[in-house]
Design a protein around this motif. Structure first.
Motif, PDB file in Angstrom:
ATOM      1  N   ILE A 125       4.387   8.303  -5.404  1.00 57.67           N
ATOM      2  CA  ILE A 125       4.710   8.487  -6.816  1.00 57.67           C
ATOM      3  C   ILE A 125       3.737   9.467  -7.471  1.00 57.67           C
ATOM      4  O   ILE A 125       4.138  10.337  -8.260  1.00 57.67           O
ATOM      5  CB  ILE A 125       4.695   7.127  -7.550  1.00 57.67           C
ATOM      6  N   GLU A 126       2.451   9.364  -7.128  1.00 63.51           N
ATOM      7  CA  GLU A 126       1.440  10.259  -7.689  1.00 63.51           C
ATOM      8  C   GLU A 126       1.751  11.718  -7.365  1.00 63.51           C
ATOM      9  O   GLU A 126       1.407  12.625  -8.125  1.00 63.51           O
ATOM     10  CB  GLU A 126       0.057   9.881  -7.143  1.00 63.51           C
ATOM     11  N   HIS A 127       2.428  11.946  -6.243  1.00 62.68           N
ATOM     12  CA  HIS A 127       2.743  13.306  -5.817  1.00 62.68           C
ATOM     13  C   HIS A 127       4.219  13.649  -6.033  1.00 62.68           C
ATOM     14  O   HIS A 127       4.769  14.544  -5.391  1.00 62.68           O
ATOM     15  CB  HIS A 127       2.357  13.483  -4.348  1.00 62.68           C
ATOM     16  N   ASN A 128       4.858  12.916  -6.952  1.00 61.24           N
ATOM     17  CA  ASN A 128       6.224  13.217  -7.416  1.00 61.24           C
ATOM     18  C   ASN A 128       7.304  13.016  -6.354  1.00 61.24           C
ATOM     19  O   ASN A 128       8.390  13.607  -6.435  1.00 61.24           O
ATOM     20  CB  ASN A 128       6.329  14.632  -7.985  1.00 61.24           C
ATOM     21  N   PHE A 129       7.026  12.157  -5.366  1.00 66.90           N
ATOM     22  CA  PHE A 129       8.053  11.782  -4.409  1.00 66.90           C
ATOM     23  C   PHE A 129       8.734  10.480  -4.852  1.00 66.90           C
ATOM     24  O   PHE A 129       8.118   9.645  -5.526  1.00 66.90           O
ATOM     25  CB  PHE A 129       7.450  11.552  -3.020  1.00 66.90           C
ATOM     26  N   ILE A 130       9.988  10.316  -4.483  1.00 69.22           N
ATOM     27  CA  ILE A 130      10.679   9.036  -4.633  1.00 69.22           C
ATOM     28  C   ILE A 130      10.239   8.150  -3.474  1.00 69.22           C
ATOM     29  O   ILE A 130      10.354   8.538  -2.310  1.00 69.22           O
ATOM     30  CB  ILE A 130      12.202   9.228  -4.624  1.00 69.22           C
ATOM     31  N   SER A 131       9.701   6.984  -3.789  1.00 72.85           N
ATOM     32  CA  SER A 131       9.176   6.070  -2.776  1.00 72.85           C
ATOM     33  C   SER A 131      10.249   5.081  -2.340  1.00 72.85           C
ATOM     34  O   SER A 131      10.897   4.445  -3.171  1.00 72.85           O
ATOM     35  CB  SER A 131       7.965   5.311  -3.346  1.00 72.85           C
ATOM     36  N   ILE A 132      10.432   4.954  -1.030  1.00 73.30           N
ATOM     37  CA  ILE A 132      11.367   3.981  -0.461  1.00 73.30           C
ATOM     38  C   ILE A 132      10.588   3.087   0.490  1.00 73.30           C
ATOM     39  O   ILE A 132      10.101   3.541   1.533  1.00 73.30           O
ATOM     40  CB  ILE A 132      12.517   4.659   0.301  1.00 73.30           C
ATOM     41  N   THR A 133      10.442   1.816   0.132  1.00 78.26           N
ATOM     42  CA  THR A 133       9.688   0.868   0.951  1.00 78.26           C
ATOM     43  C   THR A 133      10.627  -0.194   1.511  1.00 78.26           C
ATOM     44  O   THR A 133      11.284  -0.900   0.740  1.00 78.26           O
ATOM     45  CB  THR A 133       8.589   0.174   0.125  1.00 78.26           C
ATOM     46  N   PRO A 134      10.726  -0.322   2.834  1.00 80.22           N
ATOM     47  CA  PRO A 134      11.545  -1.395   3.412  1.00 80.22           C
ATOM     48  C   PRO A 134      10.815  -2.725   3.289  1.00 80.22           C
ATOM     49  O   PRO A 134       9.642  -2.844   3.649  1.00 80.22           O
ATOM     50  CB  PRO A 134      11.699  -0.968   4.881  1.00 80.22           C
ATOM     51  N   LEU A 135      11.512  -3.723   2.785  1.00 82.20           N
ATOM     52  CA  LEU A 135      10.940  -5.057   2.615  1.00 82.20           C
ATOM     53  C   LEU A 135      11.703  -6.051   3.483  1.00 82.20           C
ATOM     54  O   LEU A 135      12.844  -5.803   3.881  1.00 82.20           O
ATOM     55  CB  LEU A 135      11.012  -5.502   1.151  1.00 82.20           C
ATOM     56  N   GLN A 136      11.060  -7.203   3.718  1.00 81.62           N
ATOM     57  CA  GLN A 136      11.719  -8.276   4.463  1.00 81.62           C
ATOM     58  C   GLN A 136      11.426  -9.603   3.782  1.00 81.62           C
ATOM     59  O   GLN A 136      10.442  -9.739   3.049  1.00 81.62           O
ATOM     60  CB  GLN A 136      11.240  -8.312   5.912  1.00 81.62           C
ATOM     61  N   ILE A 137      12.281 -10.579   4.029  1.00 80.29           N
ATOM     62  CA  ILE A 137      12.097 -11.899   3.430  1.00 80.29           C
ATOM     63  C   ILE A 137      11.090 -12.730   4.211  1.00 80.29           C
ATOM     64  O   ILE A 137      10.335 -13.509   3.641  1.00 80.29           O
ATOM     65  CB  ILE A 137      13.457 -12.631   3.346  1.00 80.29           C
ATOM     66  N   ASP A 138      11.048 -12.571   5.522  1.00 83.15           N
ATOM     67  CA  ASP A 138      10.155 -13.360   6.366  1.00 83.15           C
ATOM     68  C   ASP A 138       8.700 -12.985   6.080  1.00 83.15           C
ATOM     69  O   ASP A 138       8.252 -11.881   6.391  1.00 83.15           O
ATOM     70  CB  ASP A 138      10.487 -13.108   7.839  1.00 83.15           C
ATOM     71  N   LEU A 139       7.936 -13.918   5.486  1.00 88.12           N
ATOM     72  CA  LEU A 139       6.546 -13.650   5.127  1.00 88.12           C
ATOM     73  C   LEU A 139       5.557 -14.108   6.200  1.00 88.12           C
ATOM     74  O   LEU A 139       4.349 -14.039   5.988  1.00 88.12           O
ATOM     75  CB  LEU A 139       6.213 -14.354   3.801  1.00 88.12           C
ATOM     76  N   THR A 140       6.046 -14.561   7.324  1.00 90.45           N
ATOM     77  CA  THR A 140       5.169 -15.031   8.387  1.00 90.45           C
ATOM     78  C   THR A 140       4.224 -13.923   8.842  1.00 90.45           C
ATOM     79  O   THR A 140       4.652 -12.796   9.115  1.00 90.45           O
ATOM     80  CB  THR A 140       5.982 -15.485   9.612  1.00 90.45           C
TER      81      THR A 140
END
Length: 229
Positions: free
Chosen positions: A200-215
């Motif tokens: 974001i600081e460098h003007n990119f669109i950030s895409i972060t893959p998330l998961q439900i499993d918190l183990t």
């Protein structure tokens, strides 16, 4: 967002009746939920973002949707924010109920360039149409509040980390009793190359893959040894 996506898809909007920022994954369990339809066709629910998605998928709509798009939120959801975010939680609920899901946030609390966020998500959905992701994926998308011409591109990122939150703000009400406001989040701490903060600081669109499993799988063996020593 709804108007843009409606040009190519059938869109149903189900949202909380008021701002529920910071509600995380909370479900309303001790009172009934009510859903009403506004003149523009949008449904509004007297509950949380998670309530809204849960209702939409499990009985409110005549047909189960193909995916959940949560947002566009005003204000970034990066790093530790995702633990508190109602926007991200709504996407997680969609994934928990079996649907691919995207959460999208503008990095300003008073965005002037929602059209940039709309274009970013429209492009991602078009790509998903041509090349679907695993249905277990949750995409957390943060979009700089700048014009599309200023966007440097898309970056796949990991979550950064913040410093500890600021302290609560204490005030006194007219009756002389103390009351408290939760303080602002801490500044970025882990914000190096590869993080959502850096993108974001460098003007990119950030895409972060998330998961439900918190183990924490890399700790299972260590914890087992600790427990049995």
């Amino acid at each position: 967002m709804a108007a843009a996506l409606s040009e190519t898809d059938q869109v149903t909007v189900v949202a909380p009746e008021r701002d529920r920022s910071g509600s995380s994954n909370s479900l309303t369990l001790e009172r009934p939920l009510r859903a009403h339809r506004a003149d523009n066709g949008f449904y509004f629910v007297n509950g949380t973002p998670t309530d809204s998605v849960h209702l939409a998928i499990t009985g409110l709509l005549d047909k189960e949707p193909d995916m959940v798009v949560s947002g566009i939120n005003s204000g970034a959801n990066m790093g530790d924010d995702v633990l508190y975010s109602g926007t991200v939680a709504a996407a997680m609920e969609g994934r928990f109920l079996g649907l691919p899901a995207i959460a999208v946030s503008m990095t300003s609390f008073d965005p002037r360039h929602y059209d940039t966020g709309v274009k970013a998500i429209s492009m991602l959905i078009d790509r998903l149409r041509r090349n679907p992701l695993d249905r277990t994926s949750i995409l957390n998308v943060n979009v700089p509040d700048i014009s599309w011409n200023e966007i440097a591109g898309f970056r796949v990122t990991r979550l950064g980390n913040r410093h500890k939150s600021e302290g609560v703000i204490r005030q006194t009400d007219p009756r002389g009793e103390s009351m408290y406001w939760v303080g602002p989040p801490g500044a970025a701490q882990d914000a190096g190359d590869g993080t959502d903060f850096y993108a974001i600081e460098h003007n990119f669109i950030s895409i972060t893959p998330l998961q439900i499993d918190l183990t924490r799988y890399d700790s299972l063996e260590y914890l087992d040894k600790w427990l049995h020593n």
